[in-house]
Each structure stands twice: as C-alpha cells, then as structure tokens.
Design a protein around this motif. Structure first.
Motif, mmCIF file in Angstrom:
data_model
loop_
_atom_site.group_PDB
_atom_site.id
_atom_site.type_symbol
_atom_site.label_atom_id
_atom_site.label_comp_id
_atom_site.label_asym_id
_atom_site.label_seq_id
_atom_site.Cartn_x
_atom_site.Cartn_y
_atom_site.Cartn_z
ATOM 1 N N GLU A 63 0.833 -1.207 0.000
ATOM 2 C CA GLU A 63 0.000 0.000 0.000
ATOM 3 C C GLU A 63 0.868 1.257 0.000
ATOM 4 O O GLU A 63 0.617 2.197 -0.759
ATOM 5 C CB GLU A 63 -0.926 0.015 1.206
ATOM 6 N N ASP A 113 -8.516 4.637 -0.791
ATOM 7 C CA ASP A 113 -8.201 3.320 -0.246
ATOM 8 C C ASP A 113 -7.389 2.513 -1.256
ATOM 9 O O ASP A 113 -7.543 2.674 -2.472
ATOM 10 C CB ASP A 113 -9.481 2.551 0.100
ATOM 11 N N GLU A 115 -6.554 -1.483 -2.054
ATOM 12 C CA GLU A 115 -6.855 -2.885 -1.751
ATOM 13 C C GLU A 115 -5.783 -3.766 -2.387
ATOM 14 O O GLU A 115 -5.644 -3.802 -3.616
ATOM 15 C CB GLU A 115 -8.237 -3.267 -2.288
#
Length: 276
Positions: A63, A113, A115
C-alpha cells in the motif's frame, strides 16, 4: 478458479515436520535423508512468512509503495490534467477537468483506499519462504531441549530474531545473516531450534532454565495477537512480566520518504520488536 493446491503443498511440509519434531521430542537425532532437512527448512521459513504478521507487513508495504508511486507519477496538477487528457483522447471522450483536479487532490492527500490482492500476498509468502529456506540451510542449527520444569511457549509470530550482543539499543536493522544475531523458533513445548552463524551444521543439546525463560519472553514480545502455552499460570505471569497485553504493533515497518534533486526516495525498515 478456487484451488487447494497451495494447502496440499503446505500439508506435505507439515507432515515431514511432524515426524521430525516427534523424533526431536523423543531425543532422537539425525535426518532420514537430505531432502527431509530441505523440507524442514521450508517448514521453519514458513513460521516467518505464513503468519498474520507477515500478511500485515506486506500489505502495508504494498500500500505504501503504491501511494509513493502515485505521487511520483502525479507530482503536479498539470501532469494529472495531461494524464486525463490522454485518457479522454484515447476513449474519444471530453476532458473532465473537475475530476482531474479532484483526482490530483486525492493523490496528494492520500485520500483514497488501496486494496492489495490476496494473490499478491500468497505469492510473496511462497517466494519469501523458499528464499529464506535457502539462507537457513547455510546456517548452524542447534536443537535444544527445554528444562524439566519449564516448557517453551509459542505465538502467532514465533520466528524470533534476537539482535547481536551490544545492538539491543542500536537503531540499525539486523536479520538472520547478521553476525551474532540468533533466530529462535519453538517447535514444541519441549524442543526449540536456535539458528545462528554460518556453517550448515546441526547440533543437539539442552538449555538452562534462565535461557529458556529468556526465549519465552522474546517470543511473547514478538507476538502479534496470540501467545500459546500449556501452563496457564505461567502464561499469566509471563504476560504480566512482559506487559504484552499493554501494547500493539501499529506497523512492523518504519517508512521514510524524501526528495533529492527532484527524485522521490522511499525507504522501509523493519521495526525492531521490544526484545533483548
């Protein structure tokens, strides 16, 4: 398509390890063949890679890398606007300047976000375990038996690397190949493997009660969420003494970002567990 191929492969390593650990608990030494030792190396490497802690580490790394990559590819609003113009031209659509501006702001503020696909983590687990196993096979293994009145504990992150003497308060990173560092992995309540130094030799012996207690404390401190022991009163005393119920890992990596001459730099280092 769903497949249990990975689980079947892991179960084969577990079957080999079950026989090896049963022999060690019975204080029988030696390997049936060289392949058994290789399979056991992969099994103990999975104690590092097949854990919730590894999952969280690699997810956080992926991430953070993605966010750094996005900022590097969208350094200014003008670059993002140009990117949207090219996409609109290829799609034969009109440019949405408002969406482009919102996109740039989201990238700059990390307001989105990420994922990470599960398949990515599983591939990393397999690749890392095989590489780590190759390294472990070059190191010395010492199988130690617990003292009669103290059993080894384990946890959900039992692959524990203790720093070399004198580096307890040093901020530098260390690993399995660092001279003086010792890797300990409890295999059962009565057997623990200590990996230290190059040589690829096997040794067998016993361990003093204070040393076994030290290993248990470090295993507890390195745990993620769970500590497992067969003696509940001892476990409760251990938790109280190490205070592992009073803190949680926020991240097992420390990240730093910077810029030099217009180049974006990214640095990640494994956070040091609170061990001795």
């Amino acid at each position: 398509m769903k497949s249990d191929g990975l689980e079947q492969m892991l179960s084969r390593f577990e079957a080999v390890a079950r026989n090896v650990i049963a022999r060690l608990d019975a204080q029988r030494t030696g390997w049936e063949n060289e392949q058994e030792r290789v399979s056991f190396a992969i099994f103990i490497a999975l104690f590092h890679c097949r854990t919730p802690a590894f999952d969280k580490e690699q997810t956080a790394m992926a991430e953070r890398l993605y966010r750094v990559w996005m900022k590097a590819n969208h350094p200014t609003a003008a670059v993002t606007a140009q990117w949207f113009e090219e996409m609109a031209r290829e799609a034969g659509e009109d440019v949405d300047t408002e969406t482009a501006a919102e996109f740039f702001k989201a990238v700059r503020d990390d307001d989105y976000d990420v994922e990470v696909p599960r398949q990515h983590i599983l591939k990393l687990m397999g690749d890392a375990a095989l590489h780590l196993a190759e390294v472990l096979l070059t190191l010395n293994w010492t199988f130690v038996a617990a003292p009669p009145d103290l059993a080894f504990i384990t946890s959900d992150a039992p692959f524990m690397i203790a720093p070399p003497p004198g580096m307890e308060n040093d901020s530098r990173a260390y690993g399995v190949l660092t001279p003086g560092a010792a890797t300990t992995i409890p295999l059962s309540p009565t057997t623990c493997i200590v990996i230290q130094g190059e040589g690829g030799q096997d040794r067998y012996g016993h361990i003093r009660k204070d040393a076994a207690r030290h290993i248990n404390e470090n295993v507890a401190k390195n745990s993620d969420r769970f500590i497992i022991a067969r003696d509940q009163p001892y476990l409760e005393r251990l938790v109280k003494r190490t205070r592992v119920d009073q803190y949680r890992w926020t991240s097992r990596f420390e990240f730093n970002e910077g810029e030099i001459d217009g180049d974006l730099l990214f640095h990640a280092k494994r956070a040091r567990p609170p061990v001795e």
